[in-house]
Design an enzyme around this catalytic site. Sequence first.
Site, PDB file in Angstrom:
ATOM      1  N   ASP A   3     -13.268   6.995   6.409  1.00  0.00           N
ATOM      2  CA  ASP A   3     -11.935   6.381   6.460  1.00  0.00           C
ATOM      3  C   ASP A   3     -11.278   6.556   5.084  1.00  0.00           C
ATOM      4  O   ASP A   3     -11.695   5.943   4.106  1.00  0.00           O
ATOM      5  CB  ASP A   3     -12.099   4.898   6.820  1.00  0.00           C
ATOM      6  N   SER A  24     -10.804  -0.857   0.429  1.00  0.00           N
ATOM      7  CA  SER A  24      -9.470  -1.452   0.478  1.00  0.00           C
ATOM      8  C   SER A  24      -9.323  -2.705  -0.373  1.00  0.00           C
ATOM      9  O   SER A  24      -8.242  -2.972  -0.878  1.00  0.00           O
ATOM     10  CB  SER A  24      -9.105  -1.766   1.930  1.00  0.00           C
ATOM     11  N   HIS A  37      -7.096   4.621   1.893  1.00  0.00           N
ATOM     12  CA  HIS A  37      -6.558   4.360   0.551  1.00  0.00           C
ATOM     13  C   HIS A  37      -6.724   5.558  -0.383  1.00  0.00           C
ATOM     14  O   HIS A  37      -6.627   5.408  -1.606  1.00  0.00           O
ATOM     15  CB  HIS A  37      -7.203   3.111  -0.039  1.00  0.00           C
ATOM     16  N   GLU A  73     -15.811   4.072   3.880  1.00  0.00           N
ATOM     17  CA  GLU A  73     -14.483   4.341   3.341  1.00  0.00           C
ATOM     18  C   GLU A  73     -14.638   5.160   2.080  1.00  0.00           C
ATOM     19  O   GLU A  73     -15.657   5.045   1.402  1.00  0.00           O
ATOM     20  CB  GLU A  73     -13.793   3.009   2.978  1.00  0.00           C
ATOM     21  N   ASN A  93       0.827  -1.208   0.000  1.00  0.00           N
ATOM     22  CA  ASN A  93       0.000   0.000   0.000  1.00  0.00           C
ATOM     23  C   ASN A  93       0.862   1.259   0.000  1.00  0.00           C
ATOM     24  O   ASN A  93       0.363   2.352   0.259  1.00  0.00           O
ATOM     25  CB  ASN A  93      -0.897   0.016   1.234  1.00  0.00           C
ATOM     26  N   LYS A 100       0.221   4.077   4.655  1.00  0.00           N
ATOM     27  CA  LYS A 100       0.042   3.693   3.248  1.00  0.00           C
ATOM     28  C   LYS A 100       0.718   4.743   2.353  1.00  0.00           C
ATOM     29  O   LYS A 100       1.943   4.784   2.330  1.00  0.00           O
ATOM     30  CB  LYS A 100      -1.435   3.428   2.984  1.00  0.00           C
ATOM     31  N   HIS A 147     -13.625  -1.651   6.632  1.00  0.00           N
ATOM     32  CA  HIS A 147     -12.459  -2.347   7.171  1.00  0.00           C
ATOM     33  C   HIS A 147     -12.742  -2.975   8.550  1.00  0.00           C
ATOM     34  O   HIS A 147     -13.538  -2.458   9.330  1.00  0.00           O
ATOM     35  CB  HIS A 147     -11.331  -1.320   7.295  1.00  0.00           C
TER      36      HIS A 147
HETATM   37  C1  LIG Z   1      -5.057  -0.331   6.579  1.00  0.00           C
HETATM   38  C2  LIG Z   1      -6.412   0.167   6.923  1.00  0.00           C
HETATM   39  C3  LIG Z   1      -6.737   0.604   8.210  1.00  0.00           C
HETATM   40  C4  LIG Z   1      -5.808   0.427   9.373  1.00  0.00           C
HETATM   41  O1  LIG Z   1      -4.711   1.249   9.321  1.00  0.00           O
HETATM   42  P1  LIG Z   1      -3.346   0.767   9.983  1.00  0.00           P
HETATM   43  O2  LIG Z   1      -2.569   2.009  10.140  1.00  0.00           O
HETATM   44  O3  LIG Z   1      -2.738  -0.217   9.044  1.00  0.00           O
HETATM   45  O4  LIG Z   1      -3.706   0.131  11.307  1.00  0.00           O
HETATM   46  C5  LIG Z   1      -7.978   1.155   8.423  1.00  0.00           C
HETATM   47  N1  LIG Z   1      -8.883   1.256   7.429  1.00  0.00           N
HETATM   48  C6  LIG Z   1      -8.610   0.813   6.187  1.00  0.00           C
HETATM   49  C7  LIG Z   1      -9.643   0.963   5.124  1.00  0.00           C
HETATM   50  C8  LIG Z   1      -7.381   0.247   5.902  1.00  0.00           C
HETATM   51  O5  LIG Z   1      -7.144  -0.224   4.680  1.00  0.00           O
END
Ligand SMILES: *Cc1c(COP(=O)(O)O)cnc(C)c1O
Length: 404
Positions: free
Chosen positions: A218, A193, A221, A189, A48, A252, A134
């Site tokens: 969220d 993801s 990505h 989101e 990522n 990411k 997620h």
């Molecule tokens: C990776 C991810 C998270 C968590 O983030 P980390 O910093 O890896 O704990 C939360 N939400 C989504 C959509 C993700 O892809």
Amino acid sequence: MNPFDSELQERLASLSAQGLRRQLRPVNSSQGPRIVLNSETLLNFSSNDYLGLASHPALQEAAIAAVREYGAGAGASRLICGSLKPYHELEETLAQFKATEAALSFSSGYSAALGTICALMGSGDIIILDKLVHASVVDAARLSGARLRVFKHNNLEHLEALLRWAREGRPHTAEPGPNRRPRALVVTESVFSMDGDCAPLRGIVELKSKYDAWLMLDEAHATGLYGARRRGLAEEQGIQAGIEIQMGTLGKAIGAAGGYICGSRALIDYLVNRARSFVFSTAPVPAAAAAATAGLRLLQTDEGEQRRRDLWRRVAQFQAGRAQGSGRPVSAIIPIPVGPEEQAVAAAEALRRRGVFIPAVRYPTVARGQARLRLTLSAAHEQSDVGQVLAALEAVQLHPVTQA
Ligand SMILES: *Cc1c(COP(=O)(O)O)cnc(C)c1O
């Protein structure tokens, strides 16, 4: 073997029988378009690290300087004596980047979701989630004690039905406490993801406003990749002001590690007091915060813009090279549906033999029977890397789906 271990061995055997057993693969190189697995060098389409910042010299130097100045560990939680300068710098940089009043960093995106949702919501409240959010958000919602409802993926009609139900259903739920009224929170989101598609954000903001709910978005990505200032999809769609809680990860596109919440001063002050994953956890290593700050700064430079352009160029190249022709690329996440778990694992293995690393994603990350390979592109890939992965997919007869 003792009874405890033999019971766990049985459970592991059951996972193996379902094609769901996972194993760690030690990687003996830094994160980049090529990684060394065991002693094999493979073309990496699994990370990522969308902009190739994870091993960028500016982030490395920032981390090293922070270790020299502040040491390896923070020594305590932020509220005791661990609130070192690098976290404050990171939070100022984050708030300025996202154009919000304030920001709070967490040790991961997972703990940001857990701390924030559980701080804001409790029994008597209602949380409404997109079907594909997620695991961190699902776990947080369950832990909060609020009532949960799930809407069909990206389906505004279903979301509206649930919001209407929540408005009418709220009087029947337990009271959340003497000092406040029951609330409804929608969580989704911006870029999903595992499917790489985008949420209809404008419609979601209209609905949550109409039904007087809160919205948590969220952008794990999307941060760094969308919008004129690369703040995320909410910026691109011009709806940032309609979101109460903006969440993301620093691990990411930003290239470091940690999670964040951006929003109003009141939100951040409240989380400092009430987010248990923040209050009761030692601050992350200062080097992580310093690297994240460097990543955020780099994102906002011409080089950041150049890297974003490089990423979209690779996505477009991938799209154009597919046998079925192309749609407009919407993200750097390209799912390759397989179905049965064992077949997905076998497909990943076949690609590995051709020098390409795209891991199988299985239940519980995606639904049972919907196993897939999840291919991600990075600004650090060369044109020839994309050519190579296209040829490998063709050779093993796998057909990616790109969202349009
Ligand atoms: C990776 C991810 C998270 C968590 O983030 P980390 O910093 O890896 O704990 C939360 N939400 C989504 C959509 C993700 O892809």
